[in-house]
Design an enzyme around this catalytic site. Structure first.
Site, PDB file in Angstrom:
ATOM      1  N   ASN A   1      -4.975   7.631   3.747  1.00 56.50           N
ATOM      2  CA  ASN A   1      -4.785   6.885   4.995  1.00 56.50           C
ATOM      3  C   ASN A   1      -3.325   6.952   5.411  1.00 56.50           C
ATOM      4  O   ASN A   1      -2.439   6.541   4.662  1.00 56.50           O
ATOM      5  CB  ASN A   1      -5.186   5.414   4.818  1.00 56.50           C
ATOM      6  CG  ASN A   1      -5.137   4.649   6.126  1.00 56.50           C
ATOM      7  OD1 ASN A   1      -6.059   4.717   6.937  1.00 56.50           O
ATOM      8  ND2 ASN A   1      -4.044   3.939   6.363  1.00 56.50           N
ATOM      9  N   GLU A   2      -3.077   7.521   6.588  1.00 56.35           N
ATOM     10  CA  GLU A   2      -1.738   7.522   7.196  1.00 56.35           C
ATOM     11  C   GLU A   2      -0.658   7.985   6.219  1.00 56.35           C
ATOM     12  O   GLU A   2       0.242   7.232   5.841  1.00 56.35           O
ATOM     13  CB  GLU A   2      -1.404   6.130   7.744  1.00 56.35           C
ATOM     14  CG  GLU A   2      -2.295   5.721   8.895  1.00 56.35           C
ATOM     15  CD  GLU A   2      -1.945   4.366   9.487  1.00 56.35           C
ATOM     16  OE1 GLU A   2      -2.307   4.109  10.632  1.00 56.35           O
ATOM     17  OE2 GLU A   2      -1.315   3.543   8.778  1.00 56.35           O
TER      18      GLU A   2
ATOM     19  N   CYS B   1      12.321  10.229  -7.159  1.00 53.76           N
ATOM     20  CA  CYS B   1      12.110   9.984  -8.583  1.00 53.76           C
ATOM     21  C   CYS B   1      12.349  11.262  -9.388  1.00 53.76           C
ATOM     22  O   CYS B   1      12.597  12.334  -8.834  1.00 53.76           O
ATOM     23  CB  CYS B   1      10.694   9.450  -8.824  1.00 53.76           C
ATOM     24  SG  CYS B   1       9.395  10.687  -8.601  1.00 53.76           S
TER      25      CYS B   1
ATOM     26  N   CYS C   1      10.325  10.807  -1.641  1.00 56.53           N
ATOM     27  CA  CYS C   1      10.544  10.025  -2.857  1.00 56.53           C
ATOM     28  C   CYS C   1      11.717  10.637  -3.615  1.00 56.53           C
ATOM     29  O   CYS C   1      11.990  11.836  -3.498  1.00 56.53           O
ATOM     30  CB  CYS C   1       9.269  10.025  -3.701  1.00 56.53           C
ATOM     31  SG  CYS C   1       9.440   9.299  -5.344  1.00 56.53           S
TER      32      CYS C   1
ATOM     33  N   GLU D   1      -8.268   5.229  14.859  1.00 54.69           N
ATOM     34  CA  GLU D   1      -7.993   3.804  15.035  1.00 54.69           C
ATOM     35  C   GLU D   1      -7.453   3.595  16.449  1.00 54.69           C
ATOM     36  O   GLU D   1      -6.370   4.091  16.773  1.00 54.69           O
ATOM     37  CB  GLU D   1      -6.971   3.300  14.004  1.00 54.69           C
ATOM     38  CG  GLU D   1      -7.423   3.413  12.562  1.00 54.69           C
ATOM     39  CD  GLU D   1      -6.392   2.871  11.578  1.00 54.69           C
ATOM     40  OE1 GLU D   1      -5.441   2.181  12.031  1.00 54.69           O
ATOM     41  OE2 GLU D   1      -6.515   3.143  10.369  1.00 54.69           O
TER      42      GLU D   1
ATOM     43  N   ARG E   1       0.859  -1.179   0.000  1.00 56.53           N
ATOM     44  CA  ARG E   1       0.000   0.000   0.000  1.00 56.53           C
ATOM     45  C   ARG E   1       0.899   1.234   0.000  1.00 56.53           C
ATOM     46  O   ARG E   1       2.112   1.135   0.142  1.00 56.53           O
ATOM     47  CB  ARG E   1      -0.946   0.009   1.207  1.00 56.53           C
ATOM     48  CG  ARG E   1      -0.242   0.087   2.557  1.00 56.53           C
ATOM     49  CD  ARG E   1      -1.238   0.150   3.699  1.00 56.53           C
ATOM     50  NE  ARG E   1      -0.567   0.334   4.981  1.00 56.53           N
ATOM     51  CZ  ARG E   1      -1.193   0.513   6.139  1.00 56.53           C
ATOM     52  NH1 ARG E   1      -2.522   0.525   6.174  1.00 56.53           N
ATOM     53  NH2 ARG E   1      -0.526   0.678   7.259  1.00 56.53           N
TER      54      ARG E   1
END
Length: 645
Positions: A140-141, A152, A150, A312, A102
């Site tokens: 999400n998170e 790239c 990143c 959560e 994910r």
């Protein structure tokens, strides 16, 4: 109020109505769904299948439940990755990440921005005015699994544009970065590369700017989603679920775009990963450290500008820590009450039922995979009963503020100058010592208003900007600065007048030398509070101020000018505790050392007590107080609530 995370797509449709009925019977109000469901919502490019989600929302609504709908962008489907492989992120070692987990996307990808715009718009159009949908969770998170930064080509292009906007000319950048060192000078912004894969360490100014850029890219991406949802879902809230002990991302700018912050509370997993003494880890292995959850409640309440949810809440053993013990009986109830005492509007458990397949099959839920209730289910039942008999007043301002700087971990990651230097560990030390004295603490960002706080703790603030300096000037309480405060300027240089830089306007002193120490090497410190030790870090200070504490060699360790103090060492808990007792008393507070596992929290006129320890404790209450929950003797893993005054 209470809620739960639910994945209808994991279970037979004929089970949904029964699940919804049991949720409502349990006393839950909110249900989060959909945050990992893109491949089901769009199984083929352009072919949308809303039927299952329509039905799930309808079933939950029929049971009287409110839905929190997650945008599904944390898990782009395989067909999208195959069509646009450039959306996959590249790690620090230059390796392109693959599909199969994910969070497999780059925040700078223009293609992914457009695909996000498309799917979030479709989601907003379909459910933005649905009466059962209370609000949305973006993604999400953010940043989980090391995905904020990143490396790239798209990140490189975006970083160059970011630098040009920030500096205007390459000459200004060269000056700011000190590129005269090691012949690093650049002629154009197009020559600047990402600060990875260098033979020796990269320029620290370069690294810090890249960390700033990467965090801002996350905010830019989140804002894209928020703006779409605002347009198509008027009156619905928008939040995001942040993580614990996560520093790659500055959460405060993101929080400005949200209605409130949320975070995911896993006290046992976080405790297992913390740099704690082994005996402390073992003592709290089944409860979590007494300050882990509270620290994040206070942090994300600040990020949410006074409002937060626990999206959560750990209900049992998790699956992702090095060790995953079962919570002690009563701890799910205790964690829930502690979140509410700290001002949480909703506590939502992860998850309704333990899934029997895939990556998280060993993560407990409120139910077992065979549909039977698990232990936490019955603890939630008890919380629901107790909540029905107790009205919670609005939270108030704490007497103590702790200044948390989201950039400080980046500064010290770039140049720690000592293997054990850890900003979060130092911040947590200050927070925990204050809480052990029975003091409530608000966490605030640099530059936040400090009026009304009796005591302000600044564990370390390496870059002191004008807004923060003005806030310290206008504070009406005592302000304690920790080591390395004011040690760098905005560009990661040593300040021209030496540290603590701008803080010299408040404290006439200069830090002229520093050292980092291995864990076994201690420095004795002595003063009016007694003899203590410090370690890991020491500073040499030039000043005309008389020191309040001295090292064994006679040089100063603590200095004071009016309401401002500077601590030139990493303190032991005993040293910091003695110092905070004296300062709190001077500020008109009444610090009371608590038993090791006991913590208190005020919410309006109510006082909450939480026993994280394995021993019964006697609560520090006068006779005759009215208990609303529990009594004056608090058993292990129990909660008590009483009315003050």
């Amino acid at each position: 109020m209470l809620g739960v995370c639910y994945y209808p797509e994991h279970w037979p449709r004929e089970r949904w109505s029964e699940d919804a009925r049991r949720m409502r019977e349990l006393g839950l109000a909110y249900v989060r769904v959909g945050e990992f469901a893109w491949a089901l919502l769009e199984p083929e490019p352009g072919r949308l299948d809303w039927a299952w989600l329509d039905e799930a929302v309808a079933v939950l609504a029929q049971a009287g439940l409110k839905v929190v709908l997650g945008t599904p962008t944390a898990t782009p489907p395989k067909w999208l990755v195959d069509r646009y492989p450039e959306i996959l992120p590249v790690d620090r070692e230059g390796r392109r990440r693959r599909f199969g987990g994910r969070r497999h996307y780059c925040f700078s990808s223009p293609v992914y921005h457009e695909e996000t715009r498309r799917i979030v718009t479709l989601l907003g159009e379909r459910y933005g005015k649905h009466p059962a949908v209370a609000g949305f969770q973006t993604d999400n998170e953010y940043g989980c699994h090391g995905t904020v930064r990143c490396y790239c080509e798209r990140c490189q292009d975006a970083f160059r544009k970011w630098l040009e906007e920030r500096y205007g000319s390459i000459d200004v950048l060269n000056e700011a970065w000190g590129t005269v060192f090691w012949s690093q000078r650049y002629r154009t912004f197009q020559e600047v590369e990402l600060p990875n894969l260098t033979v020796a360490e990269a320029n620290p100014s370069h690294l810090l700017d890249y960390y700033r850029f990467a965090s801002e890219q996350v905010r830019r991406y989140n804002r894209l989603q928020v703006e779409i949802l605002r347009a198509h879902a008027p009156g619905k809230f928008v939040t995001h679920n942040f993580m614990g002990f996560f520093t790659d991302l500055n959460p405060f700018p993101l929080g400005e775009d949200l209605d409130f912050a949320s975070w995911d509370s896993y006290p046992l997993g976080f405790t297992d990963l913390m740099p704690l003494p082994e005996e402390e880890k073992l003592r709290y292995a089944r409860t979590g450290h007494p300050d882990v959850a509270a620290f994040h409640h206070d942090l994300y309440r600040a990020v949410g500008r006074g409002r937060f949810w626990v999206m959560e809440q750990q209900p049992g053993p998790v699956n992702w820590a090095p060790h995953n013990p079962n919570p002690a009986p009563g701890m799910v109830r205790l964690w829930t009450w502690e979140a509410l005492a700290n001002g949480a509007e909703v506590v939502s458990y992860f998850r309704w039922r333990q899934v029997p397949f895939a990556q998280e099959q060993m993560h407990a839920g409120l139910h077992r995979p065979d549909y039977a209730p698990d232990a936490a289910f019955f603890e939630v039942q008890r919380v629901v009963e107790e909540l029905g008999a107790l009205s919670l007043p609005p939270p108030g301002q704490a007497p103590v503020a702790l200044v948390y700087d989201p950039e400080a971990p980046w500064v010290y990651e770039v140049q720690p100058h000592g293997a054990e230097w850890n900003y979060l560990a130092l911040v947590f030390l200050f927070y925990s010592v204050a809480r052990r004295l029975g003091l409530d603490v608000d966490i605030v960002p640099p530059g936040a208003a400090l009026q009304g706080y009796r005591l302000v703790l600044v564990p370390s603030l390496p870059i002191v900007r004008e807004k923060a300096l003005n806030a310290f000037r206008e504070a009406d309480g005592i302000v304690l600065f920790g080591p390395r405060s004011g040690s760098k300027n905005e560009n990661f240089h040593i300040p021209q007048g030496l540290p603590p830089g701008p803080l010299q306007a408040l404290l006439p002193l200069k830090v002229v030398r520093v050292e980092s120490l291995p864990p076994g090497l201690r420095e004795e410190v002595e003063g009016p509070w007694g003899r203590f030790s410090s370690g890991l870090w020491r500073e040499w200070v030039e000043t005309d101020l008389s020191p309040l504490l001295r090292f064994a060699d006679g040089l100063g360790a603590l200095f004071r000018a009016g309401r401002y103090l500077y601590l030139a060492a990493w303190p032991s808990p005993e040293l910091l505790g003695a110092l905070l007792v004296g300062l709190a008393q001077e500020g008109g507070l009444s610090p009371k050392p608590l038993p090791s596992g006991l913590r208190l929290r005020w919410r309006g006129h109510l006082v909450f007590a939480f026993n994280y320890g394995p021993e019964e404790v006697v609560l520090p209450v006068p006779s005759g107080v009215r208990f609303r929950l529990g009594g004056p003797r608090l058993s292990p893993y129990e909660v008590a609530v009483w009315e003050e005054g």
